[in-house]
Write a protein that holds these residues in place. Sequence first.
Motif, PDB file in Angstrom:
ATOM      1  N   ALA A  74      27.967   4.636  -9.378  1.00 10.14           N
ATOM      2  CA  ALA A  74      27.831   4.121  -8.009  1.00 10.14           C
ATOM      3  C   ALA A  74      28.031   2.614  -8.003  1.00 10.14           C
ATOM      4  O   ALA A  74      27.458   1.914  -8.841  1.00 10.14           O
ATOM      5  CB  ALA A  74      26.446   4.458  -7.484  1.00 10.14           C
ATOM      6  N   SER A  75      28.830   2.127  -7.067  1.00 11.44           N
ATOM      7  CA  SER A  75      28.989   0.666  -6.988  1.00 11.44           C
ATOM      8  C   SER A  75      27.767   0.089  -6.266  1.00 11.44           C
ATOM      9  O   SER A  75      27.228   0.716  -5.355  1.00 11.44           O
ATOM     10  CB  SER A  75      30.268   0.307  -6.226  1.00 11.44           C
ATOM     11  OG  SER A  75      30.056   0.390  -4.835  1.00 11.44           O
ATOM     12  N   THR A  76      27.346  -1.097  -6.716  1.00 18.71           N
ATOM     13  CA  THR A  76      26.161  -1.703  -6.102  1.00 18.71           C
ATOM     14  C   THR A  76      26.414  -2.008  -4.627  1.00 18.71           C
ATOM     15  O   THR A  76      25.497  -1.954  -3.810  1.00 18.71           O
ATOM     16  CB  THR A  76      25.741  -2.992  -6.840  1.00 18.71           C
ATOM     17  OG1 THR A  76      26.881  -3.840  -6.932  1.00 18.71           O
ATOM     18  CG2 THR A  76      25.231  -2.694  -8.226  1.00 18.71           C
ATOM     19  N   GLY A  77      27.665  -2.291  -4.281  1.00 15.19           N
ATOM     20  CA  GLY A  77      28.002  -2.566  -2.877  1.00 15.19           C
ATOM     21  C   GLY A  77      27.766  -1.353  -2.000  1.00 15.19           C
ATOM     22  O   GLY A  77      27.200  -1.461  -0.904  1.00 15.19           O
ATOM     23  N   ASN A  78      28.164  -0.176  -2.496  1.00 14.69           N
ATOM     24  CA  ASN A  78      27.952   1.046  -1.716  1.00 14.69           C
ATOM     25  C   ASN A  78      26.467   1.382  -1.586  1.00 14.69           C
ATOM     26  O   ASN A  78      26.021   1.864  -0.539  1.00 14.69           O
ATOM     27  CB  ASN A  78      28.695   2.230  -2.358  1.00 14.69           C
ATOM     28  CG  ASN A  78      30.201   2.122  -2.154  1.00 14.69           C
ATOM     29  OD1 ASN A  78      30.675   1.332  -1.332  1.00 14.69           O
ATOM     30  ND2 ASN A  78      30.955   2.903  -2.918  1.00 14.69           N
ATOM     31  N   VAL A  79      25.723   1.132  -2.663  1.00 13.48           N
ATOM     32  CA  VAL A  79      24.272   1.383  -2.613  1.00 13.48           C
ATOM     33  C   VAL A  79      23.640   0.446  -1.580  1.00 13.48           C
ATOM     34  O   VAL A  79      22.810   0.860  -0.757  1.00 13.48           O
ATOM     35  CB  VAL A  79      23.629   1.170  -4.004  1.00 13.48           C
ATOM     36  CG1 VAL A  79      22.114   1.252  -3.915  1.00 13.48           C
ATOM     37  CG2 VAL A  79      24.167   2.200  -4.999  1.00 13.48           C
ATOM     38  N   ALA A  80      24.061  -0.826  -1.609  1.00 11.30           N
ATOM     39  CA  ALA A  80      23.527  -1.806  -0.651  1.00 11.30           C
ATOM     40  C   ALA A  80      23.871  -1.389   0.781  1.00 11.30           C
ATOM     41  O   ALA A  80      23.017  -1.476   1.680  1.00 11.30           O
ATOM     42  CB  ALA A  80      24.095  -3.198  -0.953  1.00 11.30           C
TER      43      ALA A  80
END
Lengths: 144, 160
Positions: free
Chosen positions: A22-28
Motif C-alpha cells: 500500500a502506498s502511504t499516499g493512498n492510506v493517507a
Amino acid sequence: MNTQAQYLKAIYLTQQQADGPASTGNVADLLDVSPASANEMIGKLEDRGLLDHEKYKGVDLTDEGIQQARDALQNYCIIERFLIEVLEVEDFRTEAKTLEGVIDETVAERLDTIIDREPQCPDCFNAEDDVCGLIDVEAEVSSD
Amino acid sequence: MSLTQPIASDHQLARLLQIGIVLEEVVEARAGKHAAETDDTADADLARLLEDASAESAQHRRQLEELLAALEADTVPFEEIQTLVEAQYEADEDFDGVLYDQLCNEETAYKFYDDLIESIEASETSFSVDRTRLLETLRLIREEEAEGVEDVTELMEARL
C-alpha cells in the motif's frame, strides 16, 4: 485522530485494492489525513512489528498486522450492522467511523450477539465503497 | 485496547449511552432468562445471583435513560432487545455456561464504562448534560459492575 486499528484497517484495504504493497499516499487519502501524519503512524506500526515499510515501494502488513487489521475490520462491520439493525441509524457509515475508535473489541463481541452477521465476515467487506458488502442499504432503510 | 479518542459531541455521547443501554438490556434479558430456567430450590445461590443481576441491569438502564433524556435522544425499547436476544440465544444451560455468560456480560459492561469515563474525561466538549452528574453516574455503575464480576467469580470458585 485515527487509532492504530483504523490505520491497520486502511492499510489492509489499500493493499487489497492495489493487490500489493500500500502506498502511504493512498492510506493517507483513505483516512483523510496528511501524508506526514500517515508516515508518522506507519513508522510506529513498523516499530511494533505490525508492518514492513520500504521507501518508494509502500507498506506490507506482517502476519500479526493482518490479524489485527482483520479484527478491526470485523469490529467495524459489527458496529455498522448494530447501527443499522438495532439503532436504525440511516447515516450508519459516517457514525460507524466516529464510533470505531471508541468501541472496544470486547464490547463489539457482545453487540455481535444480537445482530445478524454472515460467517464470511470480514472477507465480504467492500473496500471500494468502504462498507460491508452484504448490507443492503436500500432494503434496510426502507424497512424503517 | 483502551479508548484513545475523546468524545467530540452531544450526538456521539448520546450514541454511546444508547449502546450502554443496549448492553444493560442484553444482560437483563439473558440473566432474566437464565434465572427463569434455574431451579431456585435446587440452586438458590445461582438463582439469587441471576435475579439480582437482572434487576441491577434494569436499574442501570434507567440511570442511563435519565442521562440520555437530558441529551434529548431516544432510548432503545427493552422489548426489542429481548426479542433479538431470544432470536440469537445459544448459551449453554449447564452451571458453568450460565456463570461464564454472566461473567462475560459483567466484564464487558465494566470495560465499556471504564472506556467511556476515560473518553469523557479526555474530552473538552461542553455537553448538554451536567458533566459532574454524568461522570458520577457512570462511575457508580462501573463500581457496581466491578462488584458483579467479583460476585460471579466467587460463585465460580465456590463450585470448583
